[in-house]
Design an enzyme around this catalytic site. Structure first.
Site, PDB file in Angstrom:
ATOM      1  N   GLY A  91       9.266  37.356 -34.137  1.00 60.38           N
ATOM      2  CA  GLY A  91       9.825  37.318 -35.486  1.00 60.38           C
ATOM      3  C   GLY A  91       9.037  36.511 -36.495  1.00 60.38           C
ATOM      4  O   GLY A  91       9.464  36.382 -37.645  1.00 60.38           O
ATOM      5  N   TYR A 104      20.079  32.871 -38.727  1.00 55.31           N
ATOM      6  CA  TYR A 104      19.944  31.889 -39.807  1.00 55.31           C
ATOM      7  C   TYR A 104      19.757  32.594 -41.145  1.00 55.31           C
ATOM      8  O   TYR A 104      20.498  32.350 -42.109  1.00 55.31           O
ATOM      9  CB  TYR A 104      18.778  30.948 -39.524  1.00 55.31           C
ATOM     10  CG  TYR A 104      18.396  30.091 -40.710  1.00 55.31           C
ATOM     11  CD1 TYR A 104      19.319  29.221 -41.286  1.00 55.31           C
ATOM     12  CD2 TYR A 104      17.117  30.161 -41.270  1.00 55.31           C
ATOM     13  CE1 TYR A 104      18.984  28.436 -42.379  1.00 55.31           C
ATOM     14  CE2 TYR A 104      16.773  29.379 -42.361  1.00 55.31           C
ATOM     15  CZ  TYR A 104      17.704  28.526 -42.914  1.00 55.31           C
ATOM     16  OH  TYR A 104      17.364  27.758 -44.004  1.00 55.31           O
ATOM     17  N   ALA A 128      24.691  21.448 -47.008  1.00 55.27           N
ATOM     18  CA  ALA A 128      25.182  21.325 -45.636  1.00 55.27           C
ATOM     19  C   ALA A 128      25.123  22.659 -44.895  1.00 55.27           C
ATOM     20  O   ALA A 128      25.767  23.632 -45.296  1.00 55.27           O
ATOM     21  CB  ALA A 128      26.612  20.797 -45.644  1.00 55.27           C
ATOM     22  N   ARG A 132       1.605  30.337 -44.743  1.00 57.37           N
ATOM     23  CA  ARG A 132       2.884  29.951 -45.329  1.00 57.37           C
ATOM     24  C   ARG A 132       2.671  29.270 -46.676  1.00 57.37           C
ATOM     25  O   ARG A 132       1.614  28.696 -46.952  1.00 57.37           O
ATOM     26  CB  ARG A 132       3.635  28.988 -44.394  1.00 57.37           C
ATOM     27  CG  ARG A 132       4.057  29.619 -43.065  1.00 57.37           C
ATOM     28  CD  ARG A 132       5.143  30.649 -43.254  1.00 57.37           C
ATOM     29  NE  ARG A 132       5.590  31.220 -41.988  1.00 57.37           N
ATOM     30  CZ  ARG A 132       5.085  32.326 -41.439  1.00 57.37           C
ATOM     31  NH1 ARG A 132       4.100  32.971 -42.050  1.00 57.37           N
ATOM     32  NH2 ARG A 132       5.569  32.788 -40.303  1.00 57.37           N
ATOM     33  N   ILE A 187      16.023  17.486 -47.546  1.00 58.15           N
ATOM     34  CA  ILE A 187      15.921  17.909 -48.951  1.00 58.15           C
ATOM     35  C   ILE A 187      17.037  17.279 -49.770  1.00 58.15           C
ATOM     36  O   ILE A 187      16.816  16.801 -50.885  1.00 58.15           O
ATOM     37  CB  ILE A 187      15.948  19.444 -49.055  1.00 58.15           C
ATOM     38  CG1 ILE A 187      14.767  20.051 -48.284  1.00 58.15           C
ATOM     39  CG2 ILE A 187      15.887  19.882 -50.526  1.00 58.15           C
ATOM     40  CD1 ILE A 187      14.793  21.561 -48.194  1.00 58.15           C
TER      41      ILE A 187
END
Length: 330
Positions: free
Chosen positions: A284, A140, A73, A220, A11
């Site tokens: 999950g 995350y 980052a 999604r 990205i």
């Protein structure tokens, strides 16, 4: 000049290209652990280094007149975060606190943060709004939500202006076919399907066919990487406009596609048939993740321009021209 951390990533490299197209000077800081030097435009000032290195940051900020920071980052693999949580809290949370400390010392108080829909966890609604509950189910997502909370606290204490952009499923490639998605261990559906159809993988796996969706597979919200880049440009313009602001925005399309629908669209566009195998659900995995973009449309005039067909066609062009990504064929 704008500092883009992680600007050699998927990205980040697309955002850098759009910044340059807007005649905005850019310096990229990337340790190339997952990014690629070939993805960085030659017009950019490139520093190979780590956001966790306070001395490097100090030198960079003293060398260039930085007006604001776009912070990409981070480590971003859900499965890996479960196995190596400390890596994610170090690279995503600790590194950001170091960046903020140096920024504030240099009186740089404008930041755009690369966040994620993983902050929501497993939703109980069909469409997610920015005010939906945030209950991340993996390190995350938790690391990204922690950073959003840190930014909010810093805004109150130090007059920091920030915009946090929660991406849904980034996909596609630049229309030139020159930059695109390239990961050492690919986990995203669309590139995995296309790499299979290109003959690089022997199958496509569908994880779970018993979700509460029309065809039983996960749904999604896929957003083109160039649409994401456009949102960053708009966010930067808002921050550089001078007013103190803090905001969190979803970046999605407001509609979703199932795993089966994605595979079928890839087959139609490439004219190739996939070898599909079925596997058990992954722990999950929510059945549905779709974003409302009403807030970002209302406040920044942003809306997605690319269709799912555009996403897959540009991704296919990238993979056809770069079957080994940025890596040389051995």
């Amino acid at each position: 000049m704008i500092l883009v951390t992680g600007g050699a990533g998927y990205i980040g490299s697309h955002v850098v290209k759009q910044l340059l197209d807007q005649n905005i000077e850019v310096v990229v800081l990337d340790n190339l652990s997952t990014g690629h030097r070939q993805a960085v435009d030659d017009r950019v000032v490139f520093w190979e280094g780590d956001v966790k290195d306070e001395q490097t940051l100090e030198q960079l900020f003293k060398t260039y007149s930085i007006e604001g920071v776009i912070h990409f980052a981070s480590s971003c693999l859900v499965g890996e975060s479960v196995l190596q949580p400390l890596k994610y809290y170090e690279n995503n949370v600790s590194a950001t606190t170091i960046l903020l400390k140096v920024m504030l010392r240099q009186q740089i108080k404008k930041l755009i943060f690369s966040s994620t829909c993983a902050t929501y966890g497993i939703p109980d609604t069909d469409i997610l709004h920015e005010g939906s509950p945030t209950n991340p189910v993996n390190p995350y997502g938790r690391s990204k939500l922690m950073v959003e909370q840190i930014l909010s606290d810093c805004s109150k204490a130090y007059d920091l202006s920030f915009i946090s952009l929660r991406y849904f499923n980034a996909a596609g490639a630049h229309s030139s076919g020159m930059i695109g998605e390239c990961h050492e261990h690919e986990t995203h559906l669309i590139p995995n399907v296309l790499l299979h159809l290109l003959g690089k993988q022997d199958k496509v796996s569908i994880f779970g066919t018993d979700y509460d969706t029309p065809d039983g597979t996960c749904i999604r919200d896929y957003i083109h990487v160039n649409d994401l880049a456009d949102a960053h440009i708009r966010a930067l313009q808002r921050l550089l406009g001078g007013e103190k602001m803090t905001a969190v925005y979803n970046l999605g399309t407001g509609s979703g596609f199932s795993v089966k629908e994605i595979i079928e669209m890839c087959e139609q566009i490439t004219g190739k048939k996939a070898n599909v195998v079925y596997a058990a659900r992954r722990p999950g995995d929510p059945g549905r993740l779709v974003a409302s973009y009403e807030k970002v449309n209302r406040e920044m005039g942003w809306k997605p321009q690319y269709t799912l067909e555009d996403i897959i066609r540009t991704a296919w062009k990238w993979h056809l021209h770069h079957p080994y990504g940025y890596l040389k064929e051995e």
